[in-house]
Scaffold this motif. Structure first.
Motif, PDB file in Angstrom:
ATOM      1  N   HIS A  49      55.049  36.389  42.543  1.00 60.91           N
ATOM      2  CA  HIS A  49      53.790  36.319  41.818  1.00 60.91           C
ATOM      3  C   HIS A  49      54.069  36.516  40.340  1.00 60.91           C
ATOM      4  O   HIS A  49      54.832  37.388  39.949  1.00 60.91           O
ATOM      5  N   MET A  50      53.424  35.713  39.530  1.00 56.66           N
ATOM      6  CA  MET A  50      53.547  35.860  38.083  1.00 56.66           C
ATOM      7  C   MET A  50      52.219  36.275  37.461  1.00 56.66           C
ATOM      8  O   MET A  50      52.081  36.328  36.258  1.00 56.66           O
ATOM      9  N   THR A  51      51.238  36.577  38.310  1.00 60.65           N
ATOM     10  CA  THR A  51      49.951  37.112  37.876  1.00 60.65           C
ATOM     11  C   THR A  51      49.586  38.225  38.847  1.00 60.65           C
ATOM     12  O   THR A  51      50.101  38.292  39.964  1.00 60.65           O
ATOM     13  N   PHE A  52      48.673  39.090  38.440  1.00 58.26           N
ATOM     14  CA  PHE A  52      48.255  40.173  39.332  1.00 58.26           C
ATOM     15  C   PHE A  52      47.550  39.600  40.548  1.00 58.26           C
ATOM     16  O   PHE A  52      46.829  38.614  40.458  1.00 58.26           O
ATOM     17  N   PHE A  53      47.772  40.226  41.684  1.00 61.92           N
ATOM     18  CA  PHE A  53      47.106  39.834  42.913  1.00 61.92           C
ATOM     19  C   PHE A  53      46.739  41.085  43.678  1.00 61.92           C
ATOM     20  O   PHE A  53      47.307  42.142  43.483  1.00 61.92           O
ATOM     21  N   PHE A  98      53.472  42.988  40.356  1.00 60.59           N
ATOM     22  CA  PHE A  98      52.206  42.340  40.021  1.00 60.59           C
ATOM     23  C   PHE A  98      51.131  42.585  41.072  1.00 60.59           C
ATOM     24  O   PHE A  98      50.176  41.827  41.162  1.00 60.59           O
TER      25      PHE A  98
END
Length: 147
Positions: free
Chosen positions: A23-27, A104
């Protein structure tokens, strides 16, 4: 060139293809890898343990940042060695915490911030401290707060 692969080796998934899930964005979700490969996995209980671990880790970083464990009047060399050891442990734990947040996962982020906030409230703020005058040497903690 041999040995100069750009991509890390991937693991084989259930359908036989090689995939890397990063993941390269928050989840938000319990299926995450935090600090170690396969940990906490897909188990909700282990995810809760991982969040508690991150919370306690950030609390410990704040305690080490604001603690006053060394007695005045000790040998300067031994004080310097103990301060260096405390600083090294604090920085190592802070980097470990940073790596956990780099998963993330939103829950990990919230646990880290909450641990730092509670740790500062308990150990760094004046809310729970007795009104004691600052020592003559101006020392408020064993290790400088700058990292």
């Amino acid at each position: 060139m041999e040995g100069m692969d750009v991509m890390p080796p991937s693991s084989s998934s259930a359908n036989g293809t090689n995939e890397i899930m990063m993941h390269m964005t928050f989840f938000w979700g319990k299926n995450a890898e935090i600090l170690f490969s396969g940990w906490p996995g897909t188990n909700s209980g282990m995810y809760a343990v991982a969040l508690m671990f991150v919370f306690v880790l950030s609390l410990l970083v704040e305690w080490l940042s604001h603690g006053n464990l060394i007695k005045d009047g000790s040998n300067q060399v031994s004080v310097g060695l103990v301060q260096t050891l405390i600083h090294a442990i604090r920085v190592g734990l802070a980097y470990m915490l940073m790596l956990a947040v780099m998963s993330f996962n939103g829950g990990v982020f919230v646990a880290a911030v909450a641990g730092h906030a509670l740790g500062f409230f308990l150990f760094g703020s004046k809310a729970l401290k007795k009104a004691v005058p600052t020592p003559s040497n101006g020392k408020t903690s064993d290790v400088p707060l700058e990292i």
